[in-house]
Write an enzyme that holds these catalytic residues in place. Structure first.
Site, PDB file in Angstrom:
ATOM      1  N   HIS A   4       0.841  -1.212   0.000  1.00  0.00           N
ATOM      2  CA  HIS A   4       0.000   0.000   0.000  1.00  0.00           C
ATOM      3  C   HIS A   4       0.869   1.252   0.000  1.00  0.00           C
ATOM      4  O   HIS A   4       1.486   1.590   1.006  1.00  0.00           O
ATOM      5  CB  HIS A   4      -0.938   0.019   1.215  1.00  0.00           C
TER       6      HIS A   4
ATOM      7  N   HIS B 299       1.552   5.383  -2.151  1.00  0.00           N
ATOM      8  CA  HIS B 299       1.057   6.442  -3.059  1.00  0.00           C
ATOM      9  C   HIS B 299       2.250   7.045  -3.782  1.00  0.00           C
ATOM     10  O   HIS B 299       2.851   8.007  -3.317  1.00  0.00           O
ATOM     11  CB  HIS B 299       0.300   7.512  -2.272  1.00  0.00           C
TER      12      HIS B 299
ATOM     13  N   GLN C 255      -9.540   9.200  -5.281  1.00  0.00           N
ATOM     14  CA  GLN C 255      -9.233   9.891  -4.019  1.00  0.00           C
ATOM     15  C   GLN C 255     -10.366  10.801  -3.528  1.00  0.00           C
ATOM     16  O   GLN C 255     -10.673  10.845  -2.344  1.00  0.00           O
ATOM     17  CB  GLN C 255      -7.967  10.731  -4.220  1.00  0.00           C
TER      18      GLN C 255
ATOM     19  N   HIS D  78      -9.268   1.742  -0.051  1.00  0.00           N
ATOM     20  CA  HIS D  78      -9.137   2.457   1.208  1.00  0.00           C
ATOM     21  C   HIS D  78     -10.504   2.291   1.880  1.00  0.00           C
ATOM     22  O   HIS D  78     -11.505   2.761   1.335  1.00  0.00           O
ATOM     23  CB  HIS D  78      -8.873   3.936   0.979  1.00  0.00           C
TER      24      HIS D  78
ATOM     25  N   GLU E  14     -11.225   4.273   6.785  1.00  0.00           N
ATOM     26  CA  GLU E  14     -10.061   4.942   7.390  1.00  0.00           C
ATOM     27  C   GLU E  14     -10.580   6.100   8.231  1.00  0.00           C
ATOM     28  O   GLU E  14     -10.466   7.269   7.875  1.00  0.00           O
ATOM     29  CB  GLU E  14      -9.089   5.428   6.307  1.00  0.00           C
TER      30      GLU E  14
ATOM     31  N   ASP F   2       2.396   3.291   2.929  1.00  0.00           N
ATOM     32  CA  ASP F   2       1.399   4.313   2.586  1.00  0.00           C
ATOM     33  C   ASP F   2       2.025   5.594   2.035  1.00  0.00           C
ATOM     34  O   ASP F   2       1.742   5.960   0.903  1.00  0.00           O
ATOM     35  CB  ASP F   2       0.493   4.624   3.789  1.00  0.00           C
TER      36      ASP F   2
ATOM     37  N   TRP G 239       0.701  14.286   3.332  1.00  0.00           N
ATOM     38  CA  TRP G 239       0.069  13.716   4.521  1.00  0.00           C
ATOM     39  C   TRP G 239       1.069  13.266   5.571  1.00  0.00           C
ATOM     40  O   TRP G 239       0.748  13.123   6.732  1.00  0.00           O
ATOM     41  CB  TRP G 239      -0.802  12.510   4.119  1.00  0.00           C
TER      42      TRP G 239
HETATM   43 ZN   LIG Z   1      -3.367   5.121   1.191  1.00  0.00          ZN
END
Ligand SMILES: [Zn+2]
Length: 432
Positions: free
Chosen positions: A57, A59, A152, A210, A213, A309, A315
């Site tokens: 997982h 990005h 997203q 996802h 979350e 991630d 983030w």
């Molecule tokens: Zn993610």
């Protein structure tokens, strides 16, 4: 005559003093005392030799963008989302490719040779998908890169989200993504799960969403995801990423949910670094940890693998492509401190994630691809404790990254001249 012979390796399953022979990019033999000629002989000197790390997982369209167009000053999820919103319209294919390739360099140096990356499909220009498809091809000789079409901003919530996700799949993305908890209503979230599972079934693709979350115990999209997985005949091909709401759910409800997830053979992907950083933000004290129920899910027979991630993106400003750092955090947050617990955590960074990604020829058995890592550690427990140095990374029998052993020199009267952190084994009775 073998191409390469690795002598005196410790394996993750506890076997010691093992030799690994490699021919034609594959593992030709594994066992003690292999006596044969080889083009190159490598003495592992009792260090741990493991199959490569696998990140299920990530990005890659956002990674290493930290600082663009400005820093996340507050360090919050909300400012991170705002930042990505500012950055996304300015993304170019060239810049995306360059950042992704730089991350893959880092990954290789960390022995991370398979990555599943979500690709944001919210901008209908789909420059993210174009760029990552180019990267997938460029890194194929050294990294197995899988790409998830990830809406997203919401499959239904974002204008044009349905069309953009389907076009991204037409372009050649590998996996159907989703984000049901971010849709406008619970009903929209459930509808998105059903629609996306139908797309996966029709196209013959896996699913990785996802999912939940959030700290909201009523966020129960994983239940829908498991049910739709069974309904569409997708057993074993579906992953639920994050699942943090399970942390806060009622225990009775979970006692019903986990067996359904097991029946659907859901692959569970917690992301310990991000989950401990971003969950519980609405709590004062006590403050919830927010990671899903790792031990309980493992005990119920579900395949649990950990994701990194984010690395240096809007983030998460930290991270270094080190899956051992991910495992280190998992041990703490899940409170899995037992010896067998830690071995299971190591598996969740390697064999379990390879299963999640459906990798072929992964492992250290005869016939597998000769992909492996020699660590500056004796065993998985020490590797996790030290986030051990990667001494050698091999892909199809070729060394593609090397690092010198990490050793410090000391200048202290009456004390040793050097310190190797990997030389501090637990004491054994009678052996000092
Ligand atoms: Zn993610």
């Amino acid at each position: 005559m073998f191409d390469v012979l690795i002598k005196n390796a410790n394996l993750p399953d506890g076997r010691e003093g093992i030799d690994i022979a490699i021919s034609g990019g594959r593992i030709a033999a594994v066992g003690p005392g292999i006596a044969a000629e080889a083009g190159e002989t490598i003495d592992a000197t009792g260090r741990l030799v493991t199959p490569p790390f696998v990140d299920p997982h990530f990005h890659m369209d956002a990674t290493l963008s930290l600082g663009l167009p400005r820093m996340n000053v507050s360090g919050t999820l909300l400012e991170g989302i705002a930042l990505w919103g500012e950055l996304r319209p300015t993304l170019t294919r060239e810049a995306l490719v360059e950042r992704a390739l730089r991350y893959c360099d880092l990954a290789v140096s960390q022995g991370l040779l398979a990555i599943r990356s979500h690709v944001d499909t919210s901008d209908p220009k789909l420059v993210t998908a174009e760029a990552l498809i180019e990267v997938r091809e460029a890194v194929a000789p050294y990294i197995d890169l899988q790409l998830v079409a990830f809406p997203q901003d919401g499959y239904y919530r974002a204008e044009g989200g349905v069309d953009a996700l389907n076009r991204a799949l037409d372009m050649g993305l590998d996996i159907v993504g989703g984000i049901p908890h971010f849709e406008r209503t619970m009903a929209d979230g459930a509808a998105s799960v059903a629609a996306l599972c139908r797309i996966a079934a029709e196209r013959g693709l896996p699913v990785d969403m996802h999912c939940d979350e959030t700290d909201d115990p009523m966020s129960r999209h994983i239940e829908t995801l498991a049910a739709e997985t069974v309904r569409f005949g997708l057993k074993g091909r579906v992953a639920g990423s994050h699942l943090t709401s399970m942390h806060s759910m009622d225990n009775y409800y979970v006692s019903k949910l986990i067996p359904l997830m097991a029946e659907a053979e859901i692959n569970v992907i917690p992301n310990p670094l991000i989950n401990i950083m971003l969950q519980g933000r609405h709590d004062t004290y006590p403050k919830r940890r927010g990671m899903t129920r790792v031990r309980e899910l493992m005990e119920a027979g579900l395949n649990v693998s950990f994701g990194h991630d984010c690395v240096m993106d809007p983030w998460y400003s930290m991270g270094s492509g080190d899956m051992l750092e991910v495992g280190h955090m998992a041990i703490h947050v899940a409170q899995m401190a037992g010896i067998e617990d830690k071995r299971k955590i190591f598996d969740a960074l390697t064999v379990n994630s390879a299963k999640t990604m459906g990798l072929q020829g992964y492992g250290l058995e005869k016939g597998c691809n000769a992909d492996l890592v020699i660590l500056q550690a004796r065993d998985p427990l020490e590797a996790l404790r030290l986030k051990a140095n990667r001494l050698l990374v091999m892909r199809r029998g070729n060394a593609i990254a090397r690092a010198a052993p990490r050793v410090s020199t000391l200048d202290l009267a009456g004390r040793p001249k050097t310190v190797d952190a990997a030389d501090y084994a637990p004491l054994r009775p009678g052996r000092g």
